[in-house]
Design a protein around this motif. Structure first.
Motif, PDB file in Angstrom:
ATOM      1  N   ALA A  75     -17.350   5.524 -18.532  1.00 39.04           N
ATOM      2  CA  ALA A  75     -18.185   5.807 -17.364  1.00 39.04           C
ATOM      3  C   ALA A  75     -19.631   5.390 -17.628  1.00 39.04           C
ATOM      4  O   ALA A  75     -20.296   4.807 -16.761  1.00 39.04           O
ATOM      5  N   ILE A  76     -20.131   5.675 -18.831  1.00 42.23           N
ATOM      6  CA  ILE A  76     -21.517   5.312 -19.147  1.00 42.23           C
ATOM      7  C   ILE A  76     -21.684   3.793 -19.113  1.00 42.23           C
ATOM      8  O   ILE A  76     -22.661   3.262 -18.581  1.00 42.23           O
ATOM      9  N   GLU A  77     -20.673   3.076 -19.648  1.00 42.41           N
ATOM     10  CA  GLU A  77     -20.750   1.614 -19.636  1.00 42.41           C
ATOM     11  C   GLU A  77     -20.781   1.120 -18.196  1.00 42.41           C
ATOM     12  O   GLU A  77     -21.582   0.267 -17.825  1.00 42.41           O
ATOM     13  N   ARG A  78     -19.923   1.674 -17.370  1.00 37.64           N
ATOM     14  CA  ARG A  78     -19.822   1.246 -15.977  1.00 37.64           C
ATOM     15  C   ARG A  78     -21.105   1.524 -15.201  1.00 37.64           C
ATOM     16  O   ARG A  78     -21.572   0.715 -14.403  1.00 37.64           O
ATOM     17  N   ILE A  79     -21.688   2.715 -15.422  1.00 44.07           N
ATOM     18  CA  ILE A  79     -22.809   3.145 -14.583  1.00 44.07           C
ATOM     19  C   ILE A  79     -24.143   2.632 -15.117  1.00 44.07           C
ATOM     20  O   ILE A  79     -25.006   2.212 -14.358  1.00 44.07           O
ATOM     21  N   VAL A  80     -24.320   2.667 -16.443  1.00 42.38           N
ATOM     22  CA  VAL A  80     -25.652   2.380 -16.991  1.00 42.38           C
ATOM     23  C   VAL A  80     -25.684   1.079 -17.799  1.00 42.38           C
ATOM     24  O   VAL A  80     -26.405   0.140 -17.454  1.00 42.38           O
ATOM     25  N   VAL A  81     -24.886   1.036 -18.863  1.00 41.62           N
ATOM     26  CA  VAL A  81     -25.041  -0.022 -19.853  1.00 41.62           C
ATOM     27  C   VAL A  81     -24.764  -1.409 -19.269  1.00 41.62           C
ATOM     28  O   VAL A  81     -25.453  -2.377 -19.569  1.00 41.62           O
ATOM     29  N   ARG A  82     -23.772  -1.499 -18.399  1.00 42.27           N
ATOM     30  CA  ARG A  82     -23.377  -2.765 -17.782  1.00 42.27           C
ATOM     31  C   ARG A  82     -24.565  -3.518 -17.186  1.00 42.27           C
ATOM     32  O   ARG A  82     -24.632  -4.736 -17.227  1.00 42.27           O
ATOM     33  N   ARG A  83     -25.494  -2.782 -16.612  1.00 44.79           N
ATOM     34  CA  ARG A  83     -26.627  -3.413 -15.927  1.00 44.79           C
ATOM     35  C   ARG A  83     -27.714  -3.865 -16.894  1.00 44.79           C
ATOM     36  O   ARG A  83     -28.711  -4.439 -16.481  1.00 44.79           O
ATOM     37  N   LEU A  84     -27.547  -3.567 -18.172  1.00 44.00           N
ATOM     38  CA  LEU A  84     -28.642  -3.803 -19.116  1.00 44.00           C
ATOM     39  C   LEU A  84     -28.288  -4.732 -20.269  1.00 44.00           C
ATOM     40  O   LEU A  84     -29.007  -4.792 -21.258  1.00 44.00           O
ATOM     41  N   TYR A  85     -27.190  -5.481 -20.159  1.00 46.21           N
ATOM     42  CA  TYR A  85     -26.829  -6.356 -21.275  1.00 46.21           C
ATOM     43  C   TYR A  85     -27.908  -7.385 -21.560  1.00 46.21           C
ATOM     44  O   TYR A  85     -28.512  -7.939 -20.653  1.00 46.21           O
ATOM     45  N   GLY A  86     -28.152  -7.603 -22.828  1.00 47.55           N
ATOM     46  CA  GLY A  86     -29.169  -8.579 -23.224  1.00 47.55           C
ATOM     47  C   GLY A  86     -30.568  -8.015 -23.219  1.00 47.55           C
ATOM     48  O   GLY A  86     -31.517  -8.696 -23.562  1.00 47.55           O
ATOM     49  N   ARG A  87     -30.720  -6.755 -22.819  1.00 47.42           N
ATOM     50  CA  ARG A  87     -32.063  -6.135 -22.831  1.00 47.42           C
ATOM     51  C   ARG A  87     -32.027  -4.982 -23.839  1.00 47.42           C
ATOM     52  O   ARG A  87     -31.893  -3.829 -23.487  1.00 47.42           O
ATOM     53  N   LEU A  88     -32.187  -5.361 -25.107  1.00 52.49           N
ATOM     54  CA  LEU A  88     -31.953  -4.439 -26.214  1.00 52.49           C
ATOM     55  C   LEU A  88     -32.772  -3.147 -26.091  1.00 52.49           C
ATOM     56  O   LEU A  88     -32.238  -2.047 -26.187  1.00 52.49           O
ATOM     57  N   LEU A  89     -34.084  -3.293 -25.857  1.00 53.71           N
ATOM     58  CA  LEU A  89     -34.941  -2.107 -25.815  1.00 53.71           C
ATOM     59  C   LEU A  89     -34.631  -1.235 -24.608  1.00 53.71           C
ATOM     60  O   LEU A  89     -34.736  -0.012 -24.678  1.00 53.71           O
ATOM     61  N   ASP A  90     -34.238  -1.884 -23.488  1.00 52.96           N
ATOM     62  CA  ASP A  90     -33.906  -1.098 -22.305  1.00 52.96           C
ATOM     63  C   ASP A  90     -32.646  -0.268 -22.526  1.00 52.96           C
ATOM     64  O   ASP A  90     -32.574   0.876 -22.083  1.00 52.96           O
ATOM     65  N   THR A  91     -31.665  -0.851 -23.245  1.00 54.33           N
ATOM     66  CA  THR A  91     -30.464  -0.062 -23.506  1.00 54.33           C
ATOM     67  C   THR A  91     -30.806   1.136 -24.377  1.00 54.33           C
ATOM     68  O   THR A  91     -30.271   2.222 -24.192  1.00 54.33           O
ATOM     69  N   LEU A  92     -31.742   0.929 -25.305  1.00 55.50           N
ATOM     70  CA  LEU A  92     -32.158   2.030 -26.176  1.00 55.50           C
ATOM     71  C   LEU A  92     -32.712   3.183 -25.343  1.00 55.50           C
ATOM     72  O   LEU A  92     -32.291   4.335 -25.470  1.00 55.50           O
ATOM     73  N   LEU A  93     -33.647   2.852 -24.441  1.00 55.51           N
ATOM     74  CA  LEU A  93     -34.265   3.898 -23.616  1.00 55.51           C
ATOM     75  C   LEU A  93     -33.254   4.546 -22.682  1.00 55.51           C
ATOM     76  O   LEU A  93     -33.197   5.781 -22.566  1.00 55.51           O
ATOM     77  N   ALA A  94     -32.441   3.697 -22.035  1.00 57.18           N
ATOM     78  CA  ALA A  94     -31.498   4.224 -21.046  1.00 57.18           C
ATOM     79  C   ALA A  94     -30.467   5.137 -21.703  1.00 57.18           C
ATOM     80  O   ALA A  94     -30.181   6.229 -21.208  1.00 57.18           O
TER      81      ALA A  94
END
Lengths: 297, 418
Positions: A75-94
């Protein structure tokens, strides 16, 4: 001497247990998943809740915790992480945000505590997990007493590592995952459904954390903050081992565990911790990509 | 829907009046100006697990005082603030209560860190702080009333009892790595020497860490015959579990703890602690009518039939009554009057008779030793015949005939000599 090596081995296996899931999500997907520790915590709480509400035994909660955390990870991948691939620091914060959300959901009993409703097994307090009697105590191997619970953790970690290795190197999906690790766009061009494989990988990594959570709940304290310190240790292992290298993570966990156990036996735990961190810094300076790394193209 | 600022204010004001209405009613019924006091505990954050129960016990005491007619016929109104498990927030909230709300008395704090953070506020603006937790001593403030145990009240009976009744001579001292366990260890060593025992090691683990593998292995191979634990917080659970998992048993090698309370025992599962010992002035299992009724009332107050009571919680409760009696003695609520009134003040608390020391504002408490049972309760195996005088500087050579901290303040020259 044998007891010190065993403690080191046990420390290493605990490190690896947490790091295994991270090695996959961070290594394969390039996502710094700060919520990984919370997945461990959710796994531990699944054990608590399973025992309270479903009368599940300790071992029976292993598959349940895997399922619950894998689903949550998916669920987390679907809702959040999917939209942030390639943005390393953004995935960290999110994912850090996600971690805080999960922690507070457990602490505030999904918000029900505001209405004066209390769910047994949740809330800010410490939780109790009952471990089968045969797991507490020691067996004598070669004249030395060996802690059964720690032996059990080593066995589970070994099994999961082998399972992960088979999955990554002996199955079709493993080939796809490794292809995405090397070059996601080329993989997509070759007809791999990158979205689907990524979601499955993330779910599997989270599921491993859930299993780690069950193992932790048996000899550490279960409370909402328990995952926070573990995620640091997990990243340490992955970074030292080399991002994306399973064998690297295994060896790094073994090395750090033995150093920690050895120094603690000769001096004390506080110094051992410092020495481990010092060693990690040294390794990163000398080999910035970790002990085992491959060139990605 | 659009809301401009003016209508928002109106709604806010209406809401505030509606919320205040029940308070207004009781105030009308009492027909007297309320006495306002501050209550400052962490209601959020990591420490809220414990501190919420201390706040509950304080509020319960205030509710009981109000139900019995208040203080000097005036109701007590508590202003509850959240320290958020953060010393800086504690300092800000203390300033708000003392400077903003002009409170002369505040009840609060669990950790020493939070007490040290608010201390300057109370000393600068001359207000009184009632502190309910056992702590490491080494403090002598005329603005704090300490109602928890200091090291000599947990250890002066404990170590002689272990040596004499259990026949243990070699101790392994283990603790969390911060000031409280380290100060406790100093007192332990003094007492061990006096009682003809020795310590084989004095080791620490980082606060909040729970990897006990190496430490317990060391305990196993050290040749000690008792473990003296000053381990604090969630690592207590992991410690006792590892202890059993490595095949150690409390009948051969008992853990004798100074901080392990009913809460940690419940979390680890009593089977891990059966046969080990803890020293505290208060246990939930104290077998007196007064204590049983106290536990009953507390459970009813927090609406939890399984709630546990513990030492700091009990102190949080009785210190409000000490304050009440001090105000009634001095017939004034100002800080100087409360300080004068509280010196030598006595009260029959759930743990027994307590007295505030006229010199150092610490509290006479009755040290007790309990052995943990399979039901998660302590069986009291030893109790001091009388309450013991609090000596906050005992680690530096303070004795009952040579006090370092008196009504005049700390005699620093004595401290230097030791």
């Amino acid at each position: 001497m044998l007891d010190v090596i065993f403690i080191g081995l046990s420390l290493g296996s605990i490190l690896l247990l947490v790091a295994l899931g991270l090695a996959i999500t961070y290594g394969a997907m390039g996502v710094i998943n700060m919520a990984h520790g919370e997945m461990v915590m959710v796994g531990a709480y699944t054990t608590v809740m399973g025992a309270l509400w479903l009368k599940l035994g300790f071992l029976a909660s292993l598959p349940l915790a895997f399922a619950v955390t894998a689903l949550l990870g998916w669920a987390i991948e679907r809702i959040v992480v999917r939209r942030l691939y390639g943005r390393l620091l953004d995935t960290l914060l999110a994912t850090w945000g996600v971690a805080i959300l999960i922690q507070q959901a457990v602490r505030l009993e999904f918000g029900l505590s505001f209405f004066g409703i209390h769910i047994r097994g949740l809330g800010p307090g410490l939780q109790n997990v009952t471990v089968p009697e045969w797991m507490t105590g020691v067996v004598t191997i070669g004249g030395d007493q060996v802690n059964i619970y720690r032996l059990f953790i080593i066995v589970v970690t070994l099994a999961l590592t082998v399972l992960t290795w088979v999955l990554m190197y002996r199955t079709d999906i493993g080939i796809q995952i490794r292809a995405i690790m090397r070059n996601p766009r080329m993989a997509a061009a070759c007809g791999i459904d990158v979205d689907r494989v990524n979601a499955l990988t993330f779910a599997y990594g989270s599921g491993l954390a859930g299993v780690a959570g069950v193992m932790m709940s048996g000899f550490k304290t279960v409370f909402p903050d328990m995952g926070t310190s573990m995620v640091v240790d997990g990243f340490m292992v992955v970074v030292v081992g080399g991002v994306g290298s399973l064998i690297g993570s295994v060896l790094a966990a073994g090395l750090l565990g033995q150093v920690n156990g050895g120094v603690a036996a000769v001096t004390n735990d506080i110094l051992a911790r410092a020495v481990v961190f010092g060693l990690v810094i040294l390794i990163i300076i000398v080999k910035p990509t970790g002990l085992f790394s491959f060139k990605s193209r | 829907m659009t809301l401009d600022r003016r209508s928002l204010l109106k709604v806010g004001a209406l809401g505030a009046t509606a919320l205040a209405a029940p308070g207004l009613l009781t105030r009308g019924a009492m027909a007297a100006d309320p006495i306002r006091v501050g209550v400052l505990f962490s209601l959020t954050g990591g420490l809220s697990i414990i501190e919420k129960s201390l706040a509950d016990a304080t509020m319960m005491a205030i509710a009981e005082i109000n139900a019995a007619g208040g203080v000097m016929g005036r109701p007590v109104e508590a202003v509850l603030e959240d320290g958020a498990s953060d010393p800086k927030t504690y300092n800000e909230k203390a300033s708000k209560l003392v400077v903003g709300d002009k409170m002369s008395t505040v009840f609060g704090s669990y950790t020493s860190a939070s007490r040290k953070a608010v201390l300057p506020v109370f000393e600068k603006h001359n207000a009184m702080y009632f502190y309910p937790t056992y702590y490491e001593g080494f403090e002598c403030s005329r603005n704090v009333v300490y109602t928890g145990a200091v090291p000599n009240q947990q250890l002066s009976n404990f170590i002689p009892w272990i040596v004499k009744n259990l026949g243990k001579k070699k101790f392994f001292i283990v603790g969390s790595n911060y000031i409280y366990p380290r100060e406790m260890a100093k007192v332990c060593k003094i007492l061990m020497k006096q009682n003809g025992a020795e310590y084989v090691a004095d080791e620490y683990l980082e606060l909040g860490h729970s990897e006990w593998g190496s430490m317990v292995n060391k305990i196993k191979t050290s040749g000690c015959d008792a473990v003296l634990s000053n381990v604090v917080g969630d690592s207590v659970v992991a410690f006792y579990r590892e202890f059993k998992n490595q095949g150690l048993t409390h009948d051969k090698l008992p853990i004798c703890a100074t901080v392990t309370s009913e809460i940690e025992i419940a979390a680890m599962g009593p089977e891990y602690a059966v046969g080990s010992y803890t020293s505290f002035p208060y246990f939930m299992a104290i077998d007196t009518d007064r204590n049983k009724k106290f536990v009953e009332r507390y459970r009813a107050y927090v609406k939890d039939p399984k709630a546990v009571t513990h030492h700091a919680l009990e102190s949080s409760y009785f210190q409000v009554f000490l304050w009440k009696q001090a105000v009634e003695k001095a017939k004034d609520t100002a800080a100087d009057a409360v300080r004068a009134g509280v010196r030598g003040q006595e009260f029959d608390a759930p743990n027994g008779h307590v007295t505030v020391d006229a010199d150092n504002l610490h509290t006479y408490l009755t040290p007790r030793i309990a052995q943990w049972q399979a039901d998660g309760q302590g069986k009291i195996v030893d109790a001091y015949p009388n309450p013991v005088q609090p000596l906050p500087y005992v680690a530096y050579g303070e004795t009952d005939t040579n006090l370092f901290c008196t009504a005049k303040g700390l005699d620093a020259s004595k401290l230097k000599k030791s």
